[in-house]
Design an enzyme around this catalytic site. Structure first.
Site, PDB file in Angstrom:
ATOM      1  N   ASP A 223       0.842  -1.198   0.000  1.00 20.06           N
ATOM      2  CA  ASP A 223       0.000   0.000   0.000  1.00 20.06           C
ATOM      3  C   ASP A 223       0.876   1.247   0.000  1.00 20.06           C
ATOM      4  O   ASP A 223       1.900   1.280  -0.694  1.00 20.06           O
ATOM      5  CB  ASP A 223      -0.950  -0.035   1.193  1.00 20.06           C
ATOM      6  CG  ASP A 223      -2.341   0.452   0.811  1.00 20.06           C
ATOM      7  OD1 ASP A 223      -2.502   1.662   0.634  1.00 20.06           O
ATOM      8  OD2 ASP A 223      -3.249  -0.390   0.680  1.00 20.06           O
ATOM      9  N   HIS A 254      -3.807   5.780   3.672  1.00 20.49           N
ATOM     10  CA  HIS A 254      -4.441   4.591   3.115  1.00 20.49           C
ATOM     11  C   HIS A 254      -3.831   3.318   3.688  1.00 20.49           C
ATOM     12  O   HIS A 254      -4.536   2.431   4.201  1.00 20.49           O
ATOM     13  CB  HIS A 254      -4.292   4.626   1.597  1.00 20.49           C
ATOM     14  CG  HIS A 254      -5.104   3.603   0.880  1.00 20.49           C
ATOM     15  ND1 HIS A 254      -4.701   2.300   0.732  1.00 20.49           N
ATOM     16  CD2 HIS A 254      -6.303   3.706   0.266  1.00 20.49           C
ATOM     17  CE1 HIS A 254      -5.620   1.634   0.032  1.00 20.49           C
ATOM     18  NE2 HIS A 254      -6.600   2.466  -0.257  1.00 20.49           N
ATOM     19  N   SER A 420     -12.161  -2.236  -0.485  1.00 22.72           N
ATOM     20  CA  SER A 420     -10.794  -2.117   0.017  1.00 22.72           C
ATOM     21  C   SER A 420     -10.765  -2.135   1.541  1.00 22.72           C
ATOM     22  O   SER A 420      -9.703  -2.328   2.127  1.00 22.72           O
ATOM     23  CB  SER A 420     -10.152  -0.823  -0.488  1.00 22.72           C
ATOM     24  OG  SER A 420      -9.994  -0.870  -1.884  1.00 22.72           O
TER      25      SER A 420
END
Length: 1056
Positions: A223, A254, A420
């Site tokens: 990520d 994120h 996600s």
């Protein structure tokens, strides 16, 4: 006399020159081996839009070696310089062996250098270094099909083509639009106090109390990174940076949120496995951009450092990015369990994202706290296999993905939604389950297949969603009797089939199979299941699958199988092609039984015998008597082309943020609502994945052609004409826009592949459709029409459809004042706006043709769930009632709509094919053999179809009368259907056709359809005759010169 002699001597020379020119001309434009030079994807030379002169390429080698060894090999084979240079990669993976190198190649010599590298013995292949672009969605919504993707306002954003994989922060209320139903779905914040910890909903706290907390599980998170001193994590083992930026920190939040869902320890936002070892792979920049080469290095490092679990919350529709896809296989082959989000492109079907759509990856969909499939969650089936097969079941499982709590970038918690989010929920569950197995036994028991078996077998099936929405169901860690925890505790290596049951009586879960029963004479029903082999990374099928019916009725079922003979890595497929035998034409009831398949794998270390396991797939099928012909519809899937591999543009040009046609165009993907409507109306719909020669028209009321992009075999055109005129087959056609000028303007430069992308065709292949409909005097034009109209109170939207420019007299045509948005139509719109208004454009036509009936409509968006504004199912039903049963709706067949004279334009006004694209690269027709595939009736598998496969011998097919070889399919009857024009029009048309054909040849236009006469005898004969004339002309010149020399010699001798 002398003058006459000089003139006659020059004439053969001029004739010879003329003949030579003609020969070269014929050779240049008619030579059968002429190759189309311009490809759809053209490598960009020189500076691209980013100002870079060099293109980066991934060179994959056949062996793992140190990067320095690979560099020396290329230098020894290619030499230094020459337009290429090795790119040094400075990252942690460089201390291990690698299987690829990165080279920069000058754009001006890219084709030559890449070709030379690709021919080297130690090189596997050469691919462009593709970049990925992933954007966090804004707070205005959470998906719903395309937000935050690769296209904005019709323009390509930087990075690889992807879909809206990221998630968004939830405000007080979200609003999502379900495009498939033309209604809005409102869903507010439902996160109650007792639901604030998603971990408790799965029973993670019970496992914590047993001492299972994810300890000694190596969790790789690919990520945006994480900060080393974040207070929510107690066990950050390693942070690595694979990007071009000089930082290890997460500056977006994120990666931190994903890590928090998996292993956070804050009381407000607990993770599932707080003691898991976190390995943060920073593969995205702050601008959310990544490159394939970064991923490949990071994947290699994950393999070398023996990660246990890997979470990947990215994806897109391109499952043909081979370096990436094959590295995923290598990741799982090395016993790393990969979890990935299925995509945020719901509620549309056929929108699965890669790599979650791969069978060796655990693909995760999203649900809300009411156990409803989240609107944003992508739906199956997988589209790798279509148009010539049937997709697999995905997602594998679903998990809560709305209003999930996770860690903020520095401290504190926040709530996010999306698949996600659901993906790290499952990744956290997997970490917890891995820790249940003693560390010494993990590698012997745990692998991608065994973990998926534990998850799908322990999942809780939800009431309401079908298997292509929920897969096996909601992840069930601990609460129910067959929870995944208990399955793993007693797990013994074995092979299974997923799904393990296909029950036609279990509706809606078994949709679409439960919506339409089997019956004799139908096209095979296909079901594609996944083989999970927990015994080893490689397995083999010991013997062909066997159908074991539970009673005598089961013998009426005929099953053919296609399957993976080698199961690698960990997974394979088994496809069932099911038909009811002819003796079951009147049978009504259930057929039940098992399909068994035995798999074996090599013995594990310490074992002496092969591992062997028998898989079972239980079938419970509904069978009805064969329906009447008028109720049977055949859907053409064979002539569909989708993205990838080609740039197939969207059907509605009003949609600016999703320019690719990638949803499959299948009855069970983006046309699934239409399929349900037809079933509700009493129709039985079958799928044809082979050419038109592979079905018997006498059994079907209508052949339904919707939004088709491919060409047609000459045999198909001839057979369809005979089927309609002589066999009474109905034909319903829904076309789409096609305009070359508009396609050229849709061309864009892709900075990922450093190449120009141009549409392969329009929304539909109108030139191909026009060839197909030519025997009936019907053709579509190149207008792009938009607007609203009403028929009998039914309001409809015409979205980027085309017009009808040819239609026979005696038919019924309906036209409406619509806006033409094509390039040529813009001027006409200006003129019409200044005048009395827009003229009606014909868009709907109905006509009888011999024994059959034809209906054509210029737009398919009203049937397609992808970008539908209003549906036209009511119109489809009226058209099918006409084509199948000759039922005439009074409004559609009103006297005012009847055409006393034919609508007709000359050939040069019809849409032309593009000659600057290599269409054969994507076509199942051009350059291909006509053959019936395994989705056609068993008796014609591997042949050219009915009548065509028996030429030269009198073979009787089961259930069909003896075919008269003398007559064949293409003969005419005493009452053939004819298009009536005046004789003047016919003569003019004939002349124009020949003139335009020759003009195209002289201009160097390439013919996309074969010219049978020219390519078989006319062109070779013309070249041969011209060559003979050229030889005779040269011979005559030489003979005259010799005579003149002898004459002049005799004169000189006389003078002497």
């Amino acid at each position: 006399m002398a003058a006459r002699r000089r003139t006659s001597s020059r004439f053969p020379f001029k004739s010879a020159v003329f003949a030579a020119v003609i020969s070269i001309f014929l050779f240049r434009y008619f030579a059968p081996f002429r190759r189309k030079e311009t490809l759809t994807l053209v490598s960009e030379g020189g500076k691209n839009e980013t100002g870079r002169n060099n293109n980066n390429y991934i060179v994959r080698f056949r062996e793992y070696k140190k990067a320095e060894d690979h560099r020396r090999y290329l230098e020894s084979e290619l030499g230094l310089g020459g337009g290429w240079e090795w790119i040094e990669r400075r990252n942690p993976a460089m201390k291990f062996a690698t299987d690829f190198g990165l080279v920069a190649v000058e754009g001006s010599v890219a084709e030559r250098v890449v070709g030379e590298i690709g021919k080297l013995e130690m090189v596997k292949d050469v691919n462009v270094d593709v970049s990925y672009k992933r954007e966090l969605l804004g707070v205005s919504g959470s998906g719903g099909g395309g937000g935050g993707g690769s296209f904005s306002d019709g323009k390509k954003r930087p990075g690889k083509i992807f879909t809206s994989m990221s998630f968004s922060e939830d405000e007080e209320r979200h609003h999502a639009v379900a495009e498939t139903s033309n209604s809005s779905i409102h869903w507010g914040r439902e996160l109650l106090a007792q639901k604030s910890q998603v971990t408790s909903l799965f029973g993670a706290d019970v496992l914590w109390s047993k001492g299972y907390t994810g300890a000694k599980v190596k969790m790789a998170i690919f990520d945006t990174g994480i900060r080393f001193d974040h207070p929510h994590f107690r066990n950050i083992k390693e942070r690595t940076n694979w990007t071009s930026e000089d930082t290890l920190n997460d500056n977006l939040g994120h990666g931190t949120f994903v890590a928090g869902v998996i292993a956070g320890q804050d009381e407000e936002c607990l993770g599932f496995a707080p003691d898991a070892e976190i390995y943060a792979f920073r593969v995205f920049t702050d601008a959310q951009v990544s490159y394939t080469s970064w991923f490949l290095d990071a994947f290699n490092y994950a393999i070398a450092t023996k990660m246990d679990v890997l979470n990947l919350s990215i994806g897109g529709p391109d499952f043909l990015d081979l370096p990436f896809v094959e590295k995923i296989w290598e990741i799982t082959a090395n016993n790393i369990i990969m979890v990935s989000a299925i995509g945020n492109d719901g509620p549309l079907y056929g929108t699965l994202n890669n790599p979650a759509d791969q069978s060796d990856v655990i693909g995760v969909g999203g649900i809300d706290y009411n156990d409803h499939i989240a609107p944003f969650s992508s739906r199956g089936m997988s589209t790798w296999e279509i148009p010539h097969g049937y997709g697999r079941v995905k997602p594998d499982v679903v998990a809560y993905g709305k209003d999930i709590m996770g860690s903020k970038i520095s401290s504190g918690c926040k709530s996010l939604s999306g698949t996600s989010v659901a993906s790290p929920v499952v990744a956290g569950v997997v970490c917890l389950l891995v820790s249940v197995i003693p560390e010494s036994d993990r590698k012997a028991i745990l692998n991608p297949a065994s973990m998926k078996q534990a998850l799908v077998e322990g999942a809780a099936k939800l009431s309401g969603p079908n298997l292509y929405e929920q897969g096996a169901g909601r992840v069930n860690l601990f609460f129910l009797r067959l929870e995944s925890y208990e399955i793993l505790k007693i797990y013994q290596p074995r092979a299974t089939i997923f799904p393990g049951i296909l029950d036609f009586s279990d509706c809606p879960y078994s949709w679409p199979f439960c919506r339409q029963p089997l019956y004799a004479g139908a096209m095979p029903i296909m079901f594609n299941a996944t083989i999970l082999n927990g015994m080893g990374v490689i397995g083999y099928v010991e013997s062909p699958p066997i159908w074991n019916p539970s009673d005598e009725d089961g013998n009426l079922l005929n099953i053919h199988f296609t399957y993976s003979e080698i199961i690698w890595p960990w997974t394979g497929y088994i496809a069932l092609h099911m038909q009811i035998k002819e003796e079951g034409a009147q049978f009504s009831g259930e057929i039940e039984g098992n399909v068994t398949l035995t798999i074996y794998s090599p013995p594990s270390p310490g074992e002496k015998t092969k591992r062997r396991s028998t898989c079972v797939l239980h079938l419970k099928l509904q069978v009805v008597p064969t329906p009447p012909r008028s109720k049977r519809i055949l859907w053409d899937q064979f002539h569909n082309i989708k993205y990838p591999p080609g740039y197939i543009p969207r059907d509605s040009l009003d949609v600016r943020n999703d320019i690719l046609d990638w949803h499959g165009d299948h009855l069970h993907t983006n046309f699934h609502i239409m399929f349900n409507m037809l079933r509700d109306a009493g129709y039985y719909v079958e799928t044809l994945g082979s050419p038109f020669t592979c079905f018997d028209a006498r059994h079907y009321g209508t052949l339904l052609l919707v939004d088709l992009e491919d060409e047609y075999f000459a045999e198909e055109i001839e057979k369809l004409r005979d089927d309609v005129i002589n066999s009474g087959l109905g034909l319903a056609v829904f076309a789409e826009w096609y305009n070359v000028d508009t396609m050229v303007k849709m061309r864009f430069f892709d900075d990922n592949t450093r190449s120009w992308w141009t549409p392969v065709t329009g929304g539909a292949n109108v030139p191909g459709l026009n060839d197909l409909l030519a025997p009936f005097g019907i053709a579509f034009g190149d207008k792009i029409l938009n607007g609203d109209f009403s028929i009998d109170g039914e309001q409809s939207r015409y979205a980027s459809g085309t017009d009808i420019v040819r239609f026979p007299s005696g038919g019924y045509v309906h036209g409406f004042p619509l806006l033409d948005s094509s390039e040529s139509g813009a001027t006409q719109n200006v003129l019409s706006n200044s005048g009395s208004g827009k003229a009606d454009s014909p868009i709907l036509g109905l006509v009888e043709a011999g024994e059959g009936r034809i209906a054509v409509y210029g737009d398919s968006n009203c049937l397609d769930s992808s970008h539908m504004v209003t549906n036209c199912y009511w119109l489809l039903k009226k058209l099918l009632d006409f084509t199948s049963s000759s039922a005439r709706d009074p409004l559609l067949f009103s006297p005012s709509a009847k055409q006393d004279m034919a609508i007709y334009v000359d050939d040069n006004q019809l849409p032309s094919r593009r000659t600057d694209v290599n269409f054969s690269s994507y076509s199942a027709v051009l350059g291909q053999d006509l053959i019936c595939r395994r989705d056609s009736r068993f008796e014609v598998w591997g042949t050219k179809g009915y009548n065509l496969h028996v030429r030269g011998r009198n073979r009787r097919l089961p259930g069909y009368p003896i075919i008269d070889l003398g007559r064949g399919l293409n003969s005419t009857t005493a009452n053939p259907f004819k298009v009536k024009h005046s004789k003047v029009t016919e003569r003019r048309n004939k002349g124009d056709t020949q003139g335009n054909h020759l003009l195209g040849i002289l201009n160097g236009d390439e013919l996309d359809m074969p010219v049978l006469v020219g390519s078989h005898w006319l062109v070779p004969a013309a070249i041969a005759i011209t060559g003979v004339l050229l030889f005779l002309s040269i011979w005559r010149i030489r003979q005259r010169r010799r005579r003149r020399k002898r004459g002049s010699g005799s004169g000189r001798l006389g003078n002497l």
